[in-house]
Motif scaffolding. Structure first.
Motif, mmCIF file in Angstrom:
data_model
loop_
_atom_site.group_PDB
_atom_site.id
_atom_site.type_symbol
_atom_site.label_atom_id
_atom_site.label_comp_id
_atom_site.label_asym_id
_atom_site.label_seq_id
_atom_site.Cartn_x
_atom_site.Cartn_y
_atom_site.Cartn_z
ATOM 1 N N GLU A 100 0.844 -1.134 0.033
ATOM 2 C CA GLU A 100 0.037 -0.123 0.014
ATOM 3 C C GLU A 100 0.723 1.327 0.178
ATOM 4 O O GLU A 100 0.646 2.160 -0.843
ATOM 5 C CB GLU A 100 -0.927 -0.043 1.216
ATOM 6 N N TYR A 101 1.807 1.252 0.697
ATOM 7 C CA TYR A 101 2.620 2.686 0.888
ATOM 8 C C TYR A 101 3.673 2.729 -0.516
ATOM 9 O O TYR A 101 4.388 3.823 -0.393
ATOM 10 C CB TYR A 101 3.518 2.527 2.238
ATOM 11 N N ALA A 102 4.114 1.394 -0.855
ATOM 12 C CA ALA A 102 4.852 1.212 -1.896
ATOM 13 C C ALA A 102 6.271 2.188 -1.741
ATOM 14 O O ALA A 102 6.556 3.381 -2.346
ATOM 15 C CB ALA A 102 4.397 1.897 -3.225
ATOM 16 N N PRO A 103 7.241 1.930 -0.550
ATOM 17 C CA PRO A 103 8.148 2.719 -0.359
ATOM 18 C C PRO A 103 9.488 2.462 -1.297
ATOM 19 O O PRO A 103 9.448 1.205 -1.683
ATOM 20 C CB PRO A 103 8.425 2.349 1.199
ATOM 21 N N ASP A 104 10.264 3.229 -1.422
ATOM 22 C CA ASP A 104 11.601 3.080 -2.176
ATOM 23 C C ASP A 104 12.600 2.253 -1.197
ATOM 24 O O ASP A 104 13.542 1.873 -1.742
ATOM 25 C CB ASP A 104 12.009 4.592 -2.916
#
Length: 420
Positions: A100-104
């Protein structure tokens, strides 16, 4: 770039580190999106309650047992399979949140959170770079995972231990220090004089700050009472944190100082002749009674100017105003004190990480250990009377402090995100 910071609420330090990092990134690079989540809470509210309450109960009610468990869990054992099973179950809950947050890049401020993500990277093919911040001054095996791309330590000794004892590659360990808010560093925020003026304190007296820690400590009351025995004229700030019971006890104790001397004539008044003007005024003026009673308290050393605070958001102001802090040696409180160049007197260190923190402070001449509450007057009195010693301890803080920690961690996060 998207940054996800993982934390947990076993003590306040992990959350403060996460908040400091988030605030810095938001101000330094507003284009970067930063989110903070409580990893254990996200896994299970029940598990979170058990872990948080269990940790608090262990360190406060059975510190010896906690210390034994801390040492035992720092060794390789069959327990690792059980821990991996817990990580596996938590990973099922965390994975959709990560999607959901799709962090790098992910930054962990708690060993359990780092362990979950480390497991996901090792066992489930997660490719997101993971940075683990060791939020104590020395590492522990719970921080170690093959899936972690970089470790942040608060001391050169911690880096050495990670490399030599835990066999972490040297190029994965960065001695950047704990993330602390910029306002804790010297020359940030309001001046010492401004804070003292606001509190109604003297600029010319030593100021001792007393902090009970995130859990609060009952024998801090005994420490305070012993502080009143110190002969030097100085002033005290007490911050209890979110411990209402402790705050109320302090409030009652401090207000009871007004009863140390009653309206009966104190000895120094009795010694004056019947026609002495001071004695006449004392017996005829309510204001004079109050003023002379205060004077008498100060002469007997049984009253020190004191300000009492509950939970406050500007602890940094009071650290900058103080000449010395009496506190527990938690990782982030210690880092914040060092950033302020504030000498420390640490008490009741829990077996385990706090004992290690305390030993490191003594080793680097940043603090001293208060072995017993009854020793408070001697230990603190000697320090506030010794300007040279306090100056040397401040200089030791300045040599030890890791400046620009948040910036260095963020720049490392960007580098890892770009090369994934």
């Amino acid at each position: 770039m998207n940054v996800l910071i993982l934390t947990a609420s076993t003590g306040g330090g992990h959350n403060r580190a996460a908040s400091a990092l988030k605030q810095f990134i938001g101000e330094y690079d507003p284009q970067t999106k930063v989110d903070v989540i409580d990893a254990i809470e996200e896994c299970s509210a029940t598990l979170n309650a058990m872990v948080v309450k269990g940790y608090k109960a262990l360190v406060t009610l059975t510190p010896g047992l906690f210390g034994a468990m801390y040492k035992s869990s720092d060794k390789k054992s069959a327990l690792s399979d059980t821990v991996n099973l817990v990580y596996q179950q938590c990973a099922k809950k965390i994975e959709p949140i990560i999607d959901e947050y799709a962090p790098d890049v992910i930054i962990s401020c708690h060993p359990f959170a780092g362990g979950i993500l480390g497991y996901m990277k090792e066992q489930q093919g997660c490719t997101i770079p993971l940075i683990s911040i060791v939020t104590d001054f020395l590492p522990h095996r719970t921080y170690i995972s093959g899936g972690i791309d970089a470790y942040i330590t608060a001391s050169a000794k911690a880096k050495e231990i990670l490399v030599d004892e835990y066999e972490i590659a040297p190029d994965k360990v960065f001695d950047y220090g704990h993330p602390v808010f910029d306002k804790f560093y010297e020359n940030h925020g309001r001046s010492r004089e401004e804070v003292l003026d606001e509190l109604g304190f003297s600029r010319d007296k030593r100021t001792v700050l007393v902090m009970a820690g995130s859990f609060g400590v009952s024998d801090i009351l005994e420490i305070y009472e012993n502080l009143l025995e110190i002969e030097q004229d100085y002033q005290i700030i007490v911050i209890t944190g979110k411990n209402k019971e402790l705050y109320d006890a302090f409030e009652e104790l401090i207000s009871s100082q007004d009863d140390i001397v009653t309206r009966d004539e104190p000895e120094f008044i009795k010694s004056l002749s019947e026609d002495n003007i001071i004695r006449i005024i004392y017996n005829t003026s309510e204001d004079a009674i109050d003023n002379l009673t205060t004077t008498y308290h100060q002469r007997t050393g049984k009253m020190k100017p004191t300000r009492l605070f509950y939970f406050i958001n500007n602890v940094d102001d009071y650290m900058h105003a103080a000449d010395l802090i009496i506190t527990k040696p938690g990782g982030l409180t210690t880092s914040e004190s060092i950033a302020c160049a504030l000498p420390m007197v640490v008490f009741k260190a829990y077996p385990g990480q706090e004992e290690q923190n305390a030993a490191l402070l003594v080793e680097n001449d940043i603090g001293v250990i208060l072995e017993n509450s009854a020793d408070t007057a001697k230990t603190v009195g000697d320090l506030i009377a010794d300007s040279n010693r306090l100056t040397k301890m401040r200089e030791s803080c300045r040599k030890y402090v890791r400046k620009n920690s948040c910036k260095n961690i963020y720049e490392l996060a960007k580098k890892l995100a770009e090369t994934k």
